[in-house]
Write a protein that holds these residues in place. Sequence first.
Motif, PDB file in Angstrom:
ATOM      1  N   VAL A  83       0.872  -1.182   0.000  1.00  0.00           N
ATOM      2  CA  VAL A  83       0.000   0.000   0.000  1.00  0.00           C
ATOM      3  C   VAL A  83       0.905   1.226   0.000  1.00  0.00           C
ATOM      4  O   VAL A  83       1.803   1.352   0.843  1.00  0.00           O
ATOM      5  N   ALA A  84       0.701   2.133  -0.943  1.00  0.00           N
ATOM      6  CA  ALA A  84       1.472   3.364  -1.010  1.00  0.00           C
ATOM      7  C   ALA A  84       0.699   4.494  -0.333  1.00  0.00           C
ATOM      8  O   ALA A  84      -0.390   4.292   0.204  1.00  0.00           O
ATOM      9  N   MET A  85       1.264   5.682  -0.360  1.00  0.00           N
ATOM     10  CA  MET A  85       0.647   6.800   0.352  1.00  0.00           C
ATOM     11  C   MET A  85      -0.746   7.134  -0.177  1.00  0.00           C
ATOM     12  O   MET A  85      -1.654   7.446   0.594  1.00  0.00           O
ATOM     13  N   ASP A  86      -0.924   7.024  -1.503  1.00  0.00           N
ATOM     14  CA  ASP A  86      -2.171   7.478  -2.111  1.00  0.00           C
ATOM     15  C   ASP A  86      -2.879   6.409  -2.926  1.00  0.00           C
ATOM     16  O   ASP A  86      -3.928   6.691  -3.504  1.00  0.00           O
ATOM     17  N   GLN A  87      -2.331   5.201  -2.996  1.00  0.00           N
ATOM     18  CA  GLN A  87      -2.878   4.219  -3.936  1.00  0.00           C
ATOM     19  C   GLN A  87      -2.396   2.808  -3.597  1.00  0.00           C
ATOM     20  O   GLN A  87      -1.399   2.633  -2.897  1.00  0.00           O
ATOM     21  N   PHE A  88      -3.140   1.851  -4.111  1.00  0.00           N
ATOM     22  CA  PHE A  88      -2.687   0.460  -4.066  1.00  0.00           C
ATOM     23  C   PHE A  88      -3.240  -0.268  -5.286  1.00  0.00           C
ATOM     24  O   PHE A  88      -4.112   0.237  -6.003  1.00  0.00           O
ATOM     25  N   VAL A  89      -2.735  -1.471  -5.520  1.00  0.00           N
ATOM     26  CA  VAL A  89      -3.050  -2.240  -6.717  1.00  0.00           C
ATOM     27  C   VAL A  89      -3.743  -3.537  -6.320  1.00  0.00           C
ATOM     28  O   VAL A  89      -3.433  -4.131  -5.285  1.00  0.00           O
ATOM     29  N   VAL A  90      -4.680  -3.978  -7.156  1.00  0.00           N
ATOM     30  CA  VAL A  90      -5.229  -5.330  -7.025  1.00  0.00           C
ATOM     31  C   VAL A  90      -5.029  -6.055  -8.353  1.00  0.00           C
ATOM     32  O   VAL A  90      -5.039  -5.447  -9.426  1.00  0.00           O
ATOM     33  N   ASP A  91      -4.827  -7.341  -8.244  1.00  0.00           N
ATOM     34  CA  ASP A  91      -4.628  -8.196  -9.410  1.00  0.00           C
ATOM     35  C   ASP A  91      -5.975  -8.842  -9.744  1.00  0.00           C
ATOM     36  O   ASP A  91      -6.539  -9.586  -8.927  1.00  0.00           O
ATOM     37  N   LEU A  92      -6.486  -8.558 -10.941  1.00  0.00           N
ATOM     38  CA  LEU A  92      -7.795  -9.084 -11.337  1.00  0.00           C
ATOM     39  C   LEU A  92      -7.716 -10.460 -11.978  1.00  0.00           C
ATOM     40  O   LEU A  92      -8.747 -11.038 -12.326  1.00  0.00           O
ATOM     41  N   GLY A  93      -6.507 -10.986 -12.161  1.00  0.00           N
ATOM     42  CA  GLY A  93      -6.386 -12.310 -12.775  1.00  0.00           C
ATOM     43  C   GLY A  93      -6.950 -12.288 -14.186  1.00  0.00           C
ATOM     44  O   GLY A  93      -6.622 -11.431 -14.996  1.00  0.00           O
ATOM     45  N   GLY A  94      -7.844 -13.198 -14.477  1.00  0.00           N
ATOM     46  CA  GLY A  94      -8.441 -13.260 -15.811  1.00  0.00           C
ATOM     47  C   GLY A  94      -9.648 -12.380 -15.986  1.00  0.00           C
ATOM     48  O   GLY A  94     -10.273 -12.399 -17.064  1.00  0.00           O
ATOM     49  N   ASP A  95     -10.012 -11.613 -14.962  1.00  0.00           N
ATOM     50  CA  ASP A  95     -11.190 -10.754 -15.053  1.00  0.00           C
ATOM     51  C   ASP A  95     -10.823  -9.400 -15.633  1.00  0.00           C
ATOM     52  O   ASP A  95      -9.650  -9.020 -15.716  1.00  0.00           O
ATOM     53  N   THR A  96     -11.847  -8.659 -16.013  1.00  0.00           N
ATOM     54  CA  THR A  96     -11.631  -7.340 -16.595  1.00  0.00           C
ATOM     55  C   THR A  96     -12.408  -6.291 -15.822  1.00  0.00           C
ATOM     56  O   THR A  96     -13.363  -6.585 -15.104  1.00  0.00           O
ATOM     57  N   ALA A  97     -11.994  -5.063 -15.970  1.00  0.00           N
ATOM     58  CA  ALA A  97     -12.678  -3.917 -15.389  1.00  0.00           C
ATOM     59  C   ALA A  97     -12.311  -2.700 -16.220  1.00  0.00           C
ATOM     60  O   ALA A  97     -11.427  -2.760 -17.086  1.00  0.00           O
TER      61      ALA A  97
END
Length: 401
Positions: free
Chosen positions: A330-344
């Motif tokens: 987790v960074a100061m202003d953001q974080f990442v999630v891994d969607l795997g084979g899904d899309t958004a």
Amino acid sequence: MNDDAPTAPAGPAAPARSAALRADIDLAALRSNVRALRGRLTGGAELMAVVKADGYGHGMVPCARAARAAGAGWLGTATPAEALALRAAGDRGRVLCWLWTPEGPWRQAVEADIDVSVSGLWALEAAVEAARAAGRPARVQLKADTGLGRNGAPPADWPALVAAARAAEASGEVSVTGLWSHLACADEPGHPSIKAQQTVFAEALATAERAGLRPEVRHLANSPGTLTLPDAHYDLVRTGVSIYGLSPSAEVGTPEDFGLRPVMTLRAALAAVKRVPGGHGVSYGHHYTTPGPTTLALVPAGYADGVPRHASGSGPVLVAGKWRTVAGRVAMDQFVVDLGGDTARVGDEALLFGPGDRGEPTAEDWARAVGTIGYEIVTRIGPRVPRVYHGVEPAPGEPAG
């Protein structure tokens, strides 16, 4: 009824982030929680809504007003600044403030009709001095240390404090409105300290009565005490985390067990979505690398907003219909999630926590994930996260709309 009333948090950065990250506060749920808790009280006890720490992160003044509307006869704050802010916002009901230092401000509290907690002779002397300066009695509540080991007069000092308070009351300098203490382990039902503290508190009350004190209220129970110890309700209970729809602990029970609903929902709009190959590092330190080709989504919330940095690799988020886990740090202003084979898509919603109605994590889920308590999850949500209030009742005489 005004169902969507935003408030502007402090700081110039907040408006720019309002569409990207926000905390929705359901005041109708808070009112329902207060009514549910009042329905559990025994012996005619009143309910104090504790609104310290900016209403446990939900917004002190809107939550205080909602709690009053649902029948809370008292409000509770930790600091004098919080109590005085309630007065500045127009609250004229009973308010108890309990975390005092010699600097006060004692006189302002006396002049604002705030009940001040007194845990030792020095504090009683400060209240008396403030009363003389203000030209009116100070409303004081004497706190006994029955075993928590924080504030409060220990049993050896209690008789002297009681006697001095009774003398100040007889001279017209104070009015002793309450006697109280705080439980250490009420969130662990059956813990031996609970009965021990109840015994010490009963002895403290008897000592005060023999000295001639006749307070308006005697109170011991916090949220877990309110939920599990009906014999500790006395004249008043102090409900904090429970009015915001969280359980004090898993051992006490779930919110649903007591008819409570979480009040805060924390949501964000995805700021970026991209395909990356396998072996791609994610966030600082590359503590997470993608196991194969995948889609990464960027959530514009970080530890400056109150998302715990130690949720790196463990914090749950609902994105694209599924629970995801924070990928990397987790960074100061953001974080990442891994969607795997899904899309958004950019702008799609990420639900960090809420009541769980849509399958999203709850604050309790975050607490379990990072090894803390629900209290900390909601109170740490920072001021640059806009609060949007739903279920706001109109003021008296104001038409609903």
